[in-house]
Design an enzyme around this catalytic site. Sequence first.
Site, PDB file in Angstrom:
ATOM      1  CB  SER A 111     -29.201  33.001  -6.256  1.00  0.00           C
ATOM      2  OG  SER A 111     -28.173  32.954  -5.176  1.00  0.00           O
ATOM      3  CG  ASP A 154     -29.273  39.305  -1.095  1.00  0.00           C
ATOM      4  OD1 ASP A 154     -29.145  38.805  -0.062  1.00  0.00           O
ATOM      5  OD2 ASP A 154     -29.270  39.161  -2.240  1.00  0.00           O
ATOM      6  CG  HIS A 170     -30.915  35.569  -1.652  1.00  0.00           C
ATOM      7  ND1 HIS A 170     -30.026  36.360  -2.465  1.00  0.00           N
ATOM      8  CD2 HIS A 170     -30.905  34.194  -2.131  1.00  0.00           C
ATOM      9  CE1 HIS A 170     -29.441  35.437  -3.681  1.00  0.00           C
ATOM     10  NE2 HIS A 170     -29.848  34.234  -3.280  1.00  0.00           N
TER      11      HIS A 170
END
Length: 251
Positions: free
Chosen positions: A110, A183, A217
């Site tokens: 991330s 995602d 994610h």
Amino acid sequence: MSCTCPPTYEPGQRLPVLVWAYPREFADEDGAGQVRGSAHRFTTISGASHLLLLTQGYAVLNDAAMPIVGGFAANDTYVEQLVANGRAAVDKLVEMGVADRDRVGIAGHSYGAFMTANMLAHSDDFSAGIARSGAFNRSLTPFGFQYERRTFWEAPEVYFGMSAFMHAEKINEPLLLTHGVIDNNSGTFPVQSERMYHAVKGLGGTVRLVMLPHESHGYRARESVLHTVWEMFDWMRRHVKERQRDALVPQ
């Protein structure tokens, strides 16, 4: 932050290393300098953990401190602070006698992936990078991100300067991009990794894109986790652990 070596490690032996990090913003240096974590907690390994590299003979600098100081204006000097943090981490690993300076990889998930791409774009301190589920073009998050509260139209130079996509021509180290196809995190839609791949590839860089079906994610399916670990092992082996020694010796 801790540096962990494999059980076969002998003091003085220089190992290939992975630095895993996630930058955090702080209002001032005092806040950034606080000691965190505890030596009395068990290490937790779950999912596609980077700590699994310990089984392959690597040392791992886990949760390396990458403080970005300056409060809501911290991003004005994001790149400069980030590069200084990365260099300090490598210098410390070499000073400890753990790392070979020319065999250190950088990785993150991330915002850590965002960090990884920027580190490769703006420095030559790392041999390769692994960026999972990241964002690389801040014009695609124009109304702010992390602790950045200014919009793209209020601070375009900050958004441009922090976007690794805008500096893809400078990435001359191998970069592995991994992303979940579905995602749904608002800042890290899959197009971020897809466009970053196209940019680095189109400019002649060494890059690989792995898109994981049915993953968001984070990665949950057994197949996705095992494949992500295999990709990590293979990338680190080829571009860090077995990096051509001839290229490291002055001619």
